[in-house]
Design a protein around this motif. Structure first.
Motif, PDB file in Angstrom:
ATOM      1  N   PRO A   1      21.195   5.352 -20.409  1.00 28.55           N
ATOM      2  CA  PRO A   1      21.339   4.430 -21.543  1.00 28.55           C
ATOM      3  C   PRO A   1      22.415   4.876 -22.536  1.00 28.55           C
ATOM      4  O   PRO A   1      23.196   4.047 -23.016  1.00 28.55           O
ATOM      5  N   VAL A   2      22.474   6.184 -22.815  1.00 26.90           N
ATOM      6  CA  VAL A   2      23.508   6.668 -23.733  1.00 26.90           C
ATOM      7  C   VAL A   2      24.887   6.457 -23.114  1.00 26.90           C
ATOM      8  O   VAL A   2      25.845   6.074 -23.789  1.00 26.90           O
TER       9      VAL A   2
ATOM     10  N   LEU B   1      25.792   4.145 -21.007  1.00 24.27           N
ATOM     11  CA  LEU B   1      26.151   2.723 -21.084  1.00 24.27           C
ATOM     12  C   LEU B   1      26.636   2.369 -22.486  1.00 24.27           C
ATOM     13  O   LEU B   1      27.615   1.629 -22.653  1.00 24.27           O
ATOM     14  N   LEU B   2      25.968   2.923 -23.487  1.00 27.69           N
ATOM     15  CA  LEU B   2      26.360   2.652 -24.871  1.00 27.69           C
ATOM     16  C   LEU B   2      27.743   3.236 -25.169  1.00 27.69           C
ATOM     17  O   LEU B   2      28.608   2.561 -25.754  1.00 27.69           O
TER      18      LEU B   2
ATOM     19  N   LYS C   1      30.391   1.235 -23.542  1.00 27.92           N
ATOM     20  CA  LYS C   1      30.571  -0.026 -24.261  1.00 27.92           C
ATOM     21  C   LYS C   1      31.447   0.182 -25.497  1.00 27.92           C
ATOM     22  O   LYS C   1      32.366  -0.595 -25.761  1.00 27.92           O
TER      23      LYS C   1
ATOM     24  N   ALA D   1      22.800  -3.770 -16.373  1.00 25.72           N
ATOM     25  CA  ALA D   1      23.750  -3.854 -17.480  1.00 25.72           C
ATOM     26  C   ALA D   1      24.939  -4.747 -17.146  1.00 25.72           C
ATOM     27  O   ALA D   1      25.891  -4.849 -17.921  1.00 25.72           O
TER      28      ALA D   1
END
Lengths: 150, 445
Positions: B121-122, B124-125, B128, B408
């Motif tokens: 998750p980190v 992906l952030l 982004k 995602a």
């Protein structure tokens, strides 16, 4: 007392292809607590709550910790998914596993369902599968309080 | 009896590989058949050290899952990942390399799936914010988790199984496998620099977004972090000393998990709900099926074939070691490495009995850890753990990363994963082969 006597009948309705923005508008009007998604025959196929809209508007990997780590003026993640939301419809974001009640169910039955699950609202559905009303926890609580003279 | 055990073993393996039915269901049904057909008695299955369930493996896995489940609630892993991105000053390749090292080190002590679930998750952030494709970062993390997990006894289930069967302790893995993994990581990062160094570029504005992130907000429960960090640290210290103290690794892990449960204030009901029971019961089922094949003599037949093909002697098992790295590497890229190692363990034990037993007069762990035998276990561990990088389905961490990436909006096809994973697998297994040859057959360390 039967649920048909106390249910709310002014409902927001949608179809699977109703755009995301129209669902938001329906919630802003506050006609009903949920937006009821129906098929061509008018049968209930899903509901859209504010939670469903908020969840759809946020990247799945974003939790409260990561959100706090971002600066206040960060717009990259928000913009990306706001754009994605424009492409979403009721069919994409609705909850389709539903717990429903019948207009002939008792207040007691609704009370038990609220106590068993984490529902805020119960759709009232007739024998043909059409949504005819909704009852909320507050509705049931007010009725019960009234019966106790509170 | 022989053919019944063989039919259950082959049938279960075929269905597990086909992925038509959940593997835990298959393993448990195979175990039930093994007992119902009396290939193995229930007493053998539950109490026999050679034929039955390896409770050391089971309790080590459960205890580590409990500790990790509690520790993940603190937010420390996300903190480390964001901190790593900031240390890299928002430079994409530096972020990729640092996250690979963080993932590898974390996977050496935690299970690989948990590590990638926490870091993805980190990642992906961060991708982004940098406005770049997250797929190379996510695949790199999956590969790093499988590589890092190879370095220690507790890093990957195959190592736990090998350690328990052969009687190897935590420090054996640190001394023999960790150096190989350090060489593998260094070589891989060098190759990755050549591949991605010039390809990944972002502007100053994107880098500034990473530097503006506040990682301290990610620590959700500082008190729990202190407690769980202390217990995990003491547990790892206990692992390094378990051979010296005469404890099985599972005893150390159980001590850590139960102490953390006591002092954390966490509800055991919730902590136990998050233990991966399907994985635990998959192991239990497999142990019983494999126990049946050992008792029925199938594993003995396999070991005679391996002896005939590789000609191991009491002084050297060079050919067997070299073949083992590649065979286990390729097999693990195709089939789950857990059933593979569950099968190879009794096979190698049988082989040691035949080749070394009569000459040395040894038996059990003293025989299995004979200097001639050791490189074969290391070859099995390196091949089985690193081979998982070969394909998108070769290891659980790969499957998880592919799923998260697709969720995602970045689909990773089988071919795309293979494009990254296959060269890394071939390279890391070649380095492992060179390491085993040099260390044990040239330098004799």
């Amino acid at each position: 007392m039967r649920l048909r006597e106390l249910m709310r009948t002014n409902l927001s309705r949608a179809r699977r292809d109703t755009p995301f923005a129209d669902l938001v508008a329906a919630h802003r009007r506050r006609d009903s607590r949920l937006v009821y998604v129906e098929d061509e025959a008018g049968r209930l196929v899903g509901v859209v709550s504010c939670y469903d809209l908020l969840r759809a508007a946020l990247p799945f990997y974003m939790d409260s910790g990561l959100a706090r780590a971002l600066p206040e003026d960060d717009t990259v993640v928000r913009d990306g998914f706001a754009a994605a939301c424009n492409d979403k419809t009721a069919g994409d974001v609705m909850t389709s596993r539903l717990v429903t009640v019948s207009p002939d169910d008792t207040v007691f039955a609704a009370e038990a369902l609220f106590a068993e699950g984490r529902h805020n609202v119960l759709p009232v559905v007739d024998a043909a599968g059409r949504v005819v009303g909704e009852v909320t926890r507050r509705t049931i609580l007010v009725v019960l309080a009234g019966s106790c003279g509170l | 009896m022989f053919w019944i055990a063989t039919a259950i073993f082959v049938g279960a393996y075929a269905v597990i590989v086909s992925e038509k039915i959940n593997k835990t269901k298959v393993a448990l049904f195979g175990a039930a058949l093994t007992l119902a057909t009396k290939v193995l008695t229930q007493h053998d299955a539950l109490h026999d050290a050679d034929l039955g369930v390896d409770w050391n493996v089971i309790f080590l896995l459960i205890s580590m899952m409990i500790m990790v489940n509690i520790m993940t609630k603190t937010g420390v892993f996300q903190y480390v990942a964001v901190r790593a991105a900031k240390i890299a000053r928002g430079e994409p390749f530096a972020i990729m390399a640092i996250l690979a090292v963080v993932t590898a080190v974390a996977s050496a002590f935690l299970d690989n799936v948990t590590t990638v679930l926490l870091l993805a998750p980190v990642t992906l952030l961060v991708a982004k914010e940098l406005e770049i494709d997250p797929v190379p970062f996510l695949i790199t993390e999956a590969l790093a988790s499988n590589i890092g997990g190879t370095a220690t006894l507790i890093g990957d289930p195959p190592n736990i199984m090998i350690a328990s069967k052969a009687g190897l302790d935590f420090m054996d893995f640190i001394v023999h496998l960790a150096p190989a993994i350090i060489v593998v990581m260094a070589a891989w990062m060098f190759a990755w620099k050549l591949v991605f160094g010039k390809r990944l570029h972002v502007g100053a504005a994107q880098k500034a977004r990473i530097l503006a992130m506040d990682e301290s907000a990610l620590i959700r429960d500082p008190a729990l972090l202190k407690k769980s960090g202390l217990i995990l640290g003491l547990t790892i210290l206990g692992f390094t000393l378990h051979g010296f103290l005469g404890f099985e690794p599972a005893t150390i892990a159980l001590l850590g998990a139960s102490t953390l449960l006591l002092i954390s204030g966490e509800d055991p009901q919730k902590v136990f709900e998050e233990v991966e029971w399907p994985t635990i019961f998959f192991f239990i089922g497999l142990f019983i099926i494999i126990g049946g094949t050992v008792k029925a003599g199938l594993i003995e037949v396999f070991s005679q074939k391996v002896i005939a093909l590789t000609h191991p002697t009491k002084d050297s098992m060079l050919v067997l070691s070299m073949v083992m790295v590649w065979f286990s590497g390729i097999a693990s890229a195709i089939v789950d490495n857990i059933p593979f190692v569950a099968t190879m363990n009794p096979l190698l034990a049988e082989l040691a009995d035949k080749v070394l037993g009569p000459e040395t007069g040894l038996s059990g762990p003293a025989l299995y850890t004979h200097p001639t035998m050791l490189p074969v276990w290391w070859a099995l561990a390196l091949g089985a753990c690193l081979g998982g990088n070969g394909t998108a389905i070769g290891a659980s961490a790969n499957v998880i990363v592919v799923g998260l990436s697709e969720k995602a909006g970045h689909k990773i096809t089988f071919a795309r994963f293979f494009k990254y994973g296959a060269p890394v697998t071939l390279g890391t297994i070649a380095i492992s082969m060179g390491y085993i040859y040099l260390r044990y057959y040239v330098l004799g360390w």
